[in-house]
Write an enzyme that holds these catalytic residues in place. Sequence first.
Site, mmCIF file in Angstrom:
data_model
loop_
_atom_site.group_PDB
_atom_site.id
_atom_site.type_symbol
_atom_site.label_atom_id
_atom_site.label_comp_id
_atom_site.label_asym_id
_atom_site.label_seq_id
_atom_site.Cartn_x
_atom_site.Cartn_y
_atom_site.Cartn_z
ATOM 1 N N LEU B 12 31.054 25.199 52.888
ATOM 2 C CA LEU B 12 32.236 24.985 53.737
ATOM 3 C C LEU B 12 33.434 24.600 52.895
ATOM 4 C CD1 LEU B 12 30.793 23.190 56.891
ATOM 5 C CD2 LEU B 12 31.762 25.483 56.757
ATOM 6 N N GLY B 13 33.728 25.404 51.886
ATOM 7 C CA GLY B 13 34.949 25.223 51.114
ATOM 8 C C GLY B 13 36.122 25.838 51.873
ATOM 9 N N GLU B 131 32.056 42.681 52.271
ATOM 10 C CA GLU B 131 33.439 43.134 52.086
ATOM 11 C C GLU B 131 34.246 42.150 51.254
ATOM 12 O OE1 GLU B 131 35.694 45.532 51.651
ATOM 13 O OE2 GLU B 131 35.050 46.354 53.578
ATOM 14 N N GLY B 136 38.848 40.888 47.847
ATOM 15 C CA GLY B 136 39.178 39.993 48.969
ATOM 16 C C GLY B 136 39.361 40.692 50.295
ATOM 17 N N GLU B 192 41.324 28.954 36.969
ATOM 18 C CA GLU B 192 40.439 27.802 36.799
ATOM 19 C C GLU B 192 40.833 27.012 35.550
ATOM 20 O OE1 GLU B 192 37.765 27.351 38.880
ATOM 21 O OE2 GLU B 192 38.184 29.188 39.984
ATOM 22 N N ASP B 203 35.072 38.662 35.704
ATOM 23 C CA ASP B 203 35.192 38.712 37.159
ATOM 24 C C ASP B 203 35.469 40.150 37.616
ATOM 25 O OD1 ASP B 203 35.837 37.360 39.881
ATOM 26 O OD2 ASP B 203 37.649 38.522 39.436
ATOM 27 N N LYS B 207 33.012 42.919 40.062
ATOM 28 C CA LYS B 207 33.508 43.698 41.210
ATOM 29 C C LYS B 207 33.394 45.187 40.917
ATOM 30 C CE LYS B 207 36.676 39.924 42.304
ATOM 31 N NZ LYS B 207 38.039 39.410 42.019
ATOM 32 N N GLY B 304 41.974 34.124 48.039
ATOM 33 C CA GLY B 304 42.558 33.144 48.957
ATOM 34 C C GLY B 304 41.670 32.964 50.169
#
Lengths: 437, 437
Positions: B12-13, B131, B136, B192, B203, B207, B304
């Site tokens: 639950l971030g 998805e 994002g 980060e 990263d 993807k 985001g």
Amino acid sequence: MAESLRVGIAGLGTVGASVVRVLTEKAAELTRQCGRTITVTAVSARDRNKDRGVDLSTVSWFENPVDLARSNEIDVFIELIGGDEGAARESVKAALEAGRHVVTANKALLAKHGVALAEIAEKKGVLLNYEAAVAGGIPVIKTMREAMAGNSVTRVFGILNGTCNYILTRMEAEGLTFEECLKDAQRLGYAEADPTFDIEGNDTAHKLAILTSLAFGNKIAADDIYLEGISNISQADIRAAAELGYRIKLLGVAQRTESGIEQRVHPTMVPTASVIAQVHGVTNAVAIETDILGELLLSGPGAGGNATASAVVGDLADIAKSRPGFQHGPVFGRPAKELKTYKKAQMRSHAGGYFIRLTVHDRVGVFAAVAKRMADNDISLESIVQHAVGPEAAEKKTVILVTHETTEAAVRKAVEGITKDGHLTDKPQVIRIERAG
Amino acid sequence: MAESLRVGIAGLGTVGASVVRVLTEKAAELTRQCGRTITVTAVSARDRNKDRGVDLSTVSWFENPVDLARSNEIDVFIELIGGDEGAARESVKAALEAGRHVVTANKALLAKHGVALAEIAEKKGVLLNYEAAVAGGIPVIKTMREAMAGNSVTRVFGILNGTCNYILTRMEAEGLTFEECLKDAQRLGYAEADPTFDIEGNDTAHKLAILTSLAFGNKIAADDIYLEGISNISQADIRAAAELGYRIKLLGVAQRTESGIEQRVHPTMVPTASVIAQVHGVTNAVAIETDILGELLLSGPGAGGNATASAVVGDLADIAKSRPGFQHGPVFGRPAKELKTYKKAQMRSHAGGYFIRLTVHDRVGVFAAVAKRMADNDISLESIVQHAVGPEAAEKKTVILVTHETTEAAVRKAVEGITKDGHLTDKPQVIRIERAG
């Protein structure tokens, strides 16, 4: 493996032949993806003997597409006839009522009868898929109908007509007139012999009306769209736009406002550095703005046999992956019976920036008079550029105004006033500016 | 109406809280779209007392996400824990084995264990939707998995990391160094504290590996990707790129070649006038090229809480619209058991244009030596630009070469030769050029 999905195709023009070819050539891959085979079992087309470059020797032929639509030989009816009445409408209706899934590329049909057809599809529990009807191969229907669940759309806009974008692109790149570019578009098959429907924005309006319904959950209202085509865009506009950091595109825009939903199709200034400004030639693009996701842009081929066939086959594959008992999502995102009555925002209340190009007599006081009309209507100016029109018309000057956000009503009143003042030598040009990222 | 879809969320971030908020605030609209309600019935998170701005008073709490995954209180398990092992992997596996649908935003998990997890999902007949794991809020998984049925992909490439694109955008716009922009990105929360994973391309590689599998039907091979980050991109590169009509982007590119599949992540020159060159800041974009459709480009927010939540809710809505008995399409487009072994194309055989920036001693014969090394390796040049490095280094010159299509092997050999010749004062810079529309 599940039983084969049996497909009937009505209309075997470029798109229909492409669909048959893709289904044949990619049969193994499609079977892998869908878990069952997809077979064209029946077709309906005018000329049975025409060579379409595909093997149709084993399929049933129907003279009448309505008979094909009702046939027990098919599970899915693909409508590629075209037109918003007659055979297209009757056959799609017949197919849905007979419990067949339908795939169509027919924007005119959906713009006029989409909601009524969706009601039948939803009552019968079958799919009515129409990805190819808007922006060709770009998966904008799937994106708006499925991927954006939970998002409230605030604005959707796009380049939805390849003919217009081709003409505007060439006018800018090569300095040609509208008429020269139109002729080339016709020669290359990008424009019809009678190009009115494309260049005056009607085609864009049909597609926009479908996107508007998906965006805002209203009944499709294609007849209620503000329409302005590109035939009066001149090199003077294109050059002035470039100088001010804009490019001219024919956009369809649907936007939620306080007084209702704006639907408008018109030549539009978009910032040269925006993504949509780089969409050239016959390519289409759609931008969608929502509260949660933010802004999404999709661009790709908006027409052509292959791109359209790609969308039709995608729709078919979705049907092939579904099985009896599957409860499909609604045709236009929300149940057709619950689509709201379209509440039209008046064009006079449209708020935005404006580009105004005036050709005026070169005499004392003209500039002051123009400025006063703007001030009287509370229009604040972002920039003013003044040019000599050219050596052949030393007595004329061009004045270009770019306004900050104002209203359509204010701009119309100001331009009327300027016209009355008697300083104009030519018809004034007004082009709306659209925010674009 | 069908029964409510019961959802359990692990993690639950920012994203998890956004998902709960969207499901609450848009409940009526989602019910209309899906034909049933979607209810969060259970959650698992570390700190039960933290204020997340959403009401969780009525849901069950699980200490252990694996217990939540197996719970009979849920139909769908949403994994937002992160990490490619431990709780994330165990809970997703447990959920699928218990016959729960899974939605995850975890690219690292899928890049490493995606195929094994897909096999379980397909055996159990449940959906594994992801998805949010790639780009994002951009619906690229839906597009490749569903809309492109029947298309054979030839190349897929994109801007898949917002941090890198933010840094490159600011370097170009403001003339800042890489280090300055990285610091700002960290201050603004775009990078980060340890930015290695983003800026060195890992990263992007995760993807890309997922997109490659969807594109070419191969097993995911994230460890076999050619990797080059952006930390050695300098203002000299950015300025030279601009001068030559290019912009530098960190791209992930997957391409079918004669010797296998190329997967590469590296700083790339794209034409300034291309659509992808206008994708600025933290925005992501993916371009997909196929045989039937042609080229499609999608751009939008790549990260985001809200954009990611939008993708998660879209995945959930797809599950809500499906019903028991529905045969889902395969997780990676083709059945996991049939995914082919990845056949890697060697980077040495990569064919394309190259930008080569050399800093050389300002003396007679250098230019000739450089030109000879190019000719010896059959590299033909599109342009050569020579600059003084600056007043502080009058004895140095910059030579910038842009090659026509050649191979990685030839360029490496030529640059090695030039280095051996002893004319270089600094490390040579080589940046690949990518075709982009």
